[in-house]
Design an enzyme around this catalytic site. Structure first.
Site, PDB file in Angstrom:
ATOM      1  N   LYS A 133     -34.909  40.517  16.646  1.00 47.89           N
ATOM      2  CA  LYS A 133     -33.893  39.751  15.915  1.00 47.89           C
ATOM      3  C   LYS A 133     -34.598  38.928  14.840  1.00 47.89           C
ATOM      4  CE  LYS A 133     -30.611  36.106  17.082  1.00 47.89           C
ATOM      5  NZ  LYS A 133     -29.846  35.484  18.138  1.00 47.89           N
TER       6      LYS A 133
ATOM      7  N   HIS B 147     -33.070  36.560  12.798  1.00 45.10           N
ATOM      8  CA  HIS B 147     -32.424  35.291  12.440  1.00 45.10           C
ATOM      9  C   HIS B 147     -32.352  34.430  13.711  1.00 45.10           C
ATOM     10  CE1 HIS B 147     -29.222  37.929  13.918  1.00 45.10           C
ATOM     11  NE2 HIS B 147     -28.635  36.831  14.324  1.00 45.10           N
TER      12      HIS B 147
END
Ligand SMILES: O=P(O)(O)OC[C@H]1O[C@H](OP(=O)(O)OP(=O)(O)O)[C@H](O)[C@@H]1O
Ligand SMILES: O=C(O)c1cc(=O)[nH]c(=O)[nH]1
Length: 214
Positions: free
Chosen positions: A103, A105
């Site tokens: 991921k 963010h």
């Protein structure tokens, strides 16, 4: 077979987690039985499952620093094991899991929960050909961590890439201790002992003959 192993097999049969029929595995093998940990699908079932794992971890005396649940099915298993280690065994151990996709963010990264460092104990559902475990070993490569052990519900006792079982290969290649709640042999013993699912026994034995280890 120990009494807790018999209880575990009955628990799995009762909730349709252990099923007989025809199933295609990750390895491409066609199996006459399947263990679907996803069918322990209520809070009390997951809690009881975590209890079996925690007991197996405690009984094996495995030394580790952090529990790691590989995505996806390892995630609830590691969580339930951590809860039961704390509640039933008085061991409040850190636990974490990985994402299948990193991921970029928010908090970012590949791992969620405790930092995976030191000796990791991997909690997963089954070992068949050993691919999933090798994927986890590759995943932690480069971290300040090593996979010190693996605990699964079912060791299917199948050949890996050669004549040894997948688990023997992992133990040989990586020096990792692998423990399971039950093995395929325990399941066969249970079927023989009880006469249950007798119609599936010939296919189960044939599968053992084809893919099993001595
Ligand atoms: O020993 P192997 O031959 O690798 O097979 C066993 C693995 O295969 C399945 O995982 P899968 O990759 O399907 O992941 P999931 O947890 O996302 O269902 C299963 O949950 C085991 O982890
Ligand atoms: O080898 C597999 O893919 C496999 C076997 C099994 O019994 N259960 C499962 O979830 N996966």
């Amino acid at each position: 077979m120990h009494d807790y192993q018999r209880r575990f097999i009955e628990f799995a049969l009762e909730h349709d987690v252990l099923r007989f029929g025809e199933f295609t595995l990750k390895s491409g093998r066609t199996s006459p039985y399947f263990f679907n940990a996803g069918s322990f699908d209520t809070g009390s079932r997951l809690s009881a499952l975590g209890g079996f794992y925690a007991d197996a971890v405690a009984a094996a005396g495995l030394e580790f620093d952090v529990l790691l649940g590989p995505a996806y099915k390892g995630i609830p298993l590691a969580a339930a094991t951590a809860v039961q280690l704390a509640d039933a065994h008085g061991r409040d151990v850190p636990w974490c899991f990985n994402r299948k996709e990193a991921k970029d963010h928010g908090e970012g990264g590949l791992f969620v929960g405790a930092e995976p460092r030191g000796r990791l104990l991997v909690v997963d559902d089954v070992i068949t050909a050993g691919t999933a475990i090798r994927e986890v070993i590759a995943l932690v490569d480069g971290l300040d961590a090593t996979v010190a052990g693996v605990v699964v519900a079912v060791d299917r006792r199948e050949r890996g890439t050669g004549e040894l079982s997948a688990i023997q290969e992992v133990e040989r290649d990586h020096g990792i201790a692998v423990t399971s709640i039950v093995t395929f042999d325990d399941i066969i013993e249970y079927l023989q002992e009880t006469g249950r699912f007798a119609e599936h026994l010939p296919a189960v034995r044939a599968y053992r003959e084809r893919y099993g280890v001595a």
